[in-house]
Design an enzyme around this catalytic site. Structure first.
Site, PDB file in Angstrom:
ATOM      1  N   TYR A 120       0.710  -1.167   0.314  1.00  0.00           N
ATOM      2  CA  TYR A 120      -0.074   0.145   0.310  1.00  0.00           C
ATOM      3  C   TYR A 120       0.793   1.300   0.052  1.00  0.00           C
ATOM      4  O   TYR A 120       0.342   2.402   0.006  1.00  0.00           O
ATOM      5  CB  TYR A 120      -0.884   0.021   1.163  1.00  0.00           C
ATOM      6  N   LYS A 173       3.243 -15.193   4.669  1.00  0.00           N
ATOM      7  CA  LYS A 173       3.374 -16.286   3.532  1.00  0.00           C
ATOM      8  C   LYS A 173       5.004 -16.248   3.491  1.00  0.00           C
ATOM      9  O   LYS A 173       5.765 -16.160   2.352  1.00  0.00           O
ATOM     10  CB  LYS A 173       3.005 -15.586   2.229  1.00  0.00           C
ATOM     11  N   ASP A 206      -2.796 -18.513   2.608  1.00  0.00           N
ATOM     12  CA  ASP A 206      -3.764 -19.259   1.814  1.00  0.00           C
ATOM     13  C   ASP A 206      -4.446 -20.269   2.253  1.00  0.00           C
ATOM     14  O   ASP A 206      -5.842 -20.265   2.350  1.00  0.00           O
ATOM     15  CB  ASP A 206      -2.906 -20.018   0.364  1.00  0.00           C
ATOM     16  N   ASP A 230      -6.546  -6.957   4.178  1.00  0.00           N
ATOM     17  CA  ASP A 230      -7.683  -6.578   3.435  1.00  0.00           C
ATOM     18  C   ASP A 230      -8.351  -7.730   2.817  1.00  0.00           C
ATOM     19  O   ASP A 230      -9.533  -7.855   3.014  1.00  0.00           O
ATOM     20  CB  ASP A 230      -6.966  -5.788   2.076  1.00  0.00           C
ATOM     21  N   ASP A 234     -12.603  -9.465   4.037  1.00  0.00           N
ATOM     22  CA  ASP A 234     -13.554  -9.524   3.201  1.00  0.00           C
ATOM     23  C   ASP A 234     -14.331 -10.996   3.248  1.00  0.00           C
ATOM     24  O   ASP A 234     -15.350 -11.252   3.366  1.00  0.00           O
ATOM     25  CB  ASP A 234     -13.489  -9.007   1.929  1.00  0.00           C
TER      26      ASP A 234
HETATM   27 MG    MG Z   1     -11.224  -4.010   1.270  1.00  0.00          MG
END
Ligand code: MG
Ligand code: NAI
Length: 338
Positions: A120, A173, A206, A230, A234
């Site tokens: 980001y 990861k 994962d 992020d 969701d």
């Molecule tokens: Mg989002």
């Protein structure tokens, strides 16, 4: 107590309008200032986060943010205002709690996402005459250590409140990103030594995605880097009744910004049918953060009552509108406790 309200674009103003009505009912002394940000602000002023908005946010104890419509194609001069606010106010911990709305699945987990670095930072470039795209990923020991402490402290508080042992899942990861996630992993595991009462496990991202989808009840607190957090949050939202219900906090050491996880929802904007409960749950988190526990508990009870008995907006299978759901929350605030 000074609250800066940034409604934003699309359904942002619709759900934040509802949230502010609830906030005023519970904290009538709050000094509320409204400020602009987002695509609409960009069209009006040429900047998505006007300097006056940043100043109002800095001056506030807490910020209530709706949603903004950020274009997915590059627009010269446009930067996501919420990403900029997180960075400029150093709101380094993104806290995303998900609890189940049905009793069949006792999901009660929190994703703690690092909020200031990773991919980001926006250092992307083209090379080879545009044939190669490169993005830089930044991970520091400082940011990893403070997000680890935020997660372990939260796990400890939840364990005390809920009367059960604390568990933190460290998601990374590091098997592929050996240097960057290697540093994150090593730093978080080092911080864990100060929390012998918290059980710590590691999970590759994962596998974490699959387990969050399949057996969310096994999780307590998850801590991870910005991009993984992020995406995973969701996935976790599904168990919390979808985007219309899930709220989040962006916390720094002195300030916090509260926002629904959902976006500006252009497909339903202007219809008055957006679910206001994610934004209203932001108010509950804001009151808890300000240590206004009684009004926060009244609001949590009112939201739970609406989720149990309705009315429901279309995203939850009902036909009620934003106003009717908000009225029902307000009515329950008074009937439940008087
Ligand atoms: Mg989002
Ligand atoms: P979105 O969250 O806005 O919408 C996804 C789907 O969920 C849509 O079908 C929408 O109608 C539904 N939905 C979302 N919130 C709802 C609510 N409160 N009640 C009922 N239904 C709801 O995500 P999408 O479509 O990917 O993005 C739309 C715009 O929002 C984009 O411009 C994106 O950049 C922006 N966005 C902004 C965020 C922020 O301000 N933090 C976060 C996510 C997206």
């Amino acid at each position: 107590m000074r609250i800066c309200v940034i409604p934003g674009d699309g359904i942002g103003p619709e759900v934040i309008g509802a949230a502010v009505r609830v906030l005023c009912a519970l904290a009538p002394d709050a000094l509320i200032t409204e400020a602009e940000a987002g695509w609409g602000a960009f069209e009006r002023h040429g900047v998505a986060l006007p300097a006056a908005t940043l100043a109002a946010a800095r001056a506030a104890d807490a910020i209530l943010f709706g949603a903004v419509a950020s274009p997915s194609h590059p627009v010269s001069g446009y930067r996501s205002p919420v990403v900029q606010l997180r960075r400029d106010l150093d709101l380094y911990a993104n806290i995303r709690p998900v609890s189940a709305i049905s009793l069949e699945r006792p999901v009660d987990l929190v994703i703690v996402r690092e909020n200031t670095e990773d991919l980001y930072i926006g250092r992307e470039r083209l090379e080879d005459d545009g044939a190669t795209a490169i993005a830089e990923r930044l991970i520091t020991r400082r940011a990893s250590a403070r997000i680890a402490r935020a997660a372990f402290d939260l796990a400890r508080r939840r364990a005390a409140d809920l009367g059960r042992p604390a568990r933190v899942t460290v998601v990374h990861k590091a098997n592929v990103l050996r240097v960057s996630d290697g540093l994150f992993r090593e730093t978080v595991l080092a911080a864990a030594r100060d929390y012998p009462d918290v059980a710590v496990e590691e999970m590759l991202v994962d596998v974490a995605a699959m387990r969050l989808a399949q057996m969310p009840e096994r999780f307590d607190v998850l801590v991870t880097t910005n991009m993984f957090g992020d995406i995973l949050s969701d996935v976790a939202c599904i168990h919390g009744g979808g985007l219309g219900l899930v709220a989040s906090a962006n916390m720094g050491d002195a300030q916090a910004l509260f926002e629904p996880v959902h976006g500006a929802a252009p497909d339903i904007a202007g219809q008055g049918t957006a679910n206001p409960l994610a934004a209203i749950t932001c108010v509950a988190m804001l009151l808890e953060w300000l240590d206004l526990r009684l009004p926060a508990a009244r609001l949590r009870a009112a939201i739970a009552g609406v989720l149990r008995d309705g009315p429901y907006t279309p995203d939850l299978g009902g036909a009620a509108n934003t106003f009717e759901v908000t009225e029902s929350v307000l009515a329950r605030l008074y009937t439940n406790f008087t």
